[in-house]
Write a protein that holds these residues in place. Sequence first.
Motif, short mmCIF file in Angstrom:
data_model
loop_
_atom_site.label_atom_id
_atom_site.label_comp_id
_atom_site.label_asym_id
_atom_site.label_seq_id
_atom_site.Cartn_x
_atom_site.Cartn_y
_atom_site.Cartn_z
N ASP A 15 -8.76 2.39 -8.45
CA ASP A 15 -8.66 2.86 -7.07
C ASP A 15 -7.58 2.12 -6.27
N GLY A 16 -6.43 1.92 -6.89
CA GLY A 16 -5.30 1.33 -6.18
C GLY A 16 -5.34 -0.17 -6.04
N MET A 17 -6.38 -0.81 -6.61
CA MET A 17 -6.50 -2.27 -6.47
C MET A 17 -6.53 -2.94 -7.83
N SER A 60 0.83 -1.21 0.00
CA SER A 60 0.00 0.00 0.00
C SER A 60 0.86 1.25 0.00
N LYS A 61 0.31 2.29 -0.63
CA LYS A 61 0.96 3.60 -0.59
C LYS A 61 -0.09 4.68 -0.41
N LEU A 62 0.08 5.44 0.66
CA LEU A 62 -0.77 6.61 0.90
C LEU A 62 -0.01 7.84 0.42
N HIS A 63 -0.67 8.67 -0.38
CA HIS A 63 -0.07 9.93 -0.81
C HIS A 63 -0.77 11.08 -0.10
N GLY A 64 -0.06 12.15 0.04
CA GLY A 64 -0.68 13.38 0.53
C GLY A 64 -0.51 13.58 2.01
N GLY A 67 -6.07 15.22 3.27
CA GLY A 67 -6.15 14.91 1.84
C GLY A 67 -5.42 13.64 1.46
N LEU A 68 -5.59 12.59 2.27
CA LEU A 68 -4.88 11.35 1.98
C LEU A 68 -5.50 10.57 0.82
N VAL A 69 -4.65 10.10 -0.07
CA VAL A 69 -5.11 9.27 -1.18
C VAL A 69 -4.44 7.91 -1.05
N ARG A 70 -5.25 6.83 -1.09
CA ARG A 70 -4.69 5.49 -1.06
C ARG A 70 -4.38 5.10 -2.51
N CYS A 122 -5.50 5.89 -11.03
CA CYS A 122 -5.82 4.63 -10.33
C CYS A 122 -4.60 4.06 -9.61
N GLY A 123 -3.41 4.64 -9.82
CA GLY A 123 -2.24 4.21 -9.05
C GLY A 123 -1.18 3.46 -9.83
N LYS A 124 -1.25 3.50 -11.16
CA LYS A 124 -0.32 2.73 -11.98
C LYS A 124 1.13 3.21 -11.81
#
Length: 247
Positions: A223-225, A16-20, A24-27, A50-52
């Motif tokens: 969405d990161g998945m 997992s990576k959380l940004h921000g 304003g956290l984005v998974r 989507c997190g690519k």
Amino acid sequence: MSVPPDGYALRTHDLSKLHGERGGLVRAVDGVDLAVPVGQTLAVMGPSGCGKSTLLHLLGGLDRPTDGEVWLAGRRIDTLGERALARLRRRAIGFVFQAYHLVDELSAAENVQLPALLAGRPVRAARRRAAELLEQVGLADRARSLPARLSGGQRQRVAIARALVNEPLVVLADEPTGNLDSASTLEVLRLFEELRHAGQTLVLVTHDERVAATADRLISMRDGMFVSDTPLTRGTGRLDALLGWDG
Ligand SMILES: Nc1ncnc2c1ncn2[C@@H]1O[C@H](COP(=O)(O)OP(=O)(O)OP(=O)(O)O)[C@@H](O)[C@H]1O
Ligand SMILES: [Mg+2]
């Protein structure tokens, strides 16, 4: 690089990576399990955001995960210090970016040699290897050209040659045809097709179905998945049809 004992070029566990920042956290990557065997070419597709790219940066040790594990060449890399990570990255990974990231002041041949010299290879060996690679990507006659004198497709082929110079276990490419017109895209697709035949492990992030069709396997992200993970069948002429090839 030699094949790791587990046979996997890349593996992740619950990554997992959380940004921000707070509020304003984005998974960006959300609990991803992935295993890429040596020799596999994998395409990753999905909508913008989507997190690519985040996933690719985590796989290549350019970014650190918030949670989970990343294994590259049989070694866990998310716990390595910066220096050890940089050393492993240099030997094990070749990066290709949408915007080429060539050094403007260096010729095509010098750009290709650069990572070999940074890895401590002798100048003559680096020169020889760069010449071989430029030949392989069809640019032997442009070895002395500066990037500004090359087309987009030629620049990207130089960037691919550069990514290969240290014989990396894995090549990671983020939207490698994103800046290219159709003709240049086809030049680069042919090259990826050759790399697949040569058994180069490759992870390709792309919006372009034609690029994805050069891979052995396609993962769709949202969405990161991962929302799907499918092998791509070959030998049906589907790829040739997609690419508009007659041969
Ligand atoms: N450095 C950062 N700081 C904050 N948020 C970020 C950062 N990098 C990415 N994000 C966010 O993380 C999410 C995933 O971004 P990422 O760039 O990985 O997506 P992507 O699938 O590569 O998109 P694209 O197809 O547009 O390149 C997005 O919501 C993005 O806004
Ligand atoms: Mg991206």
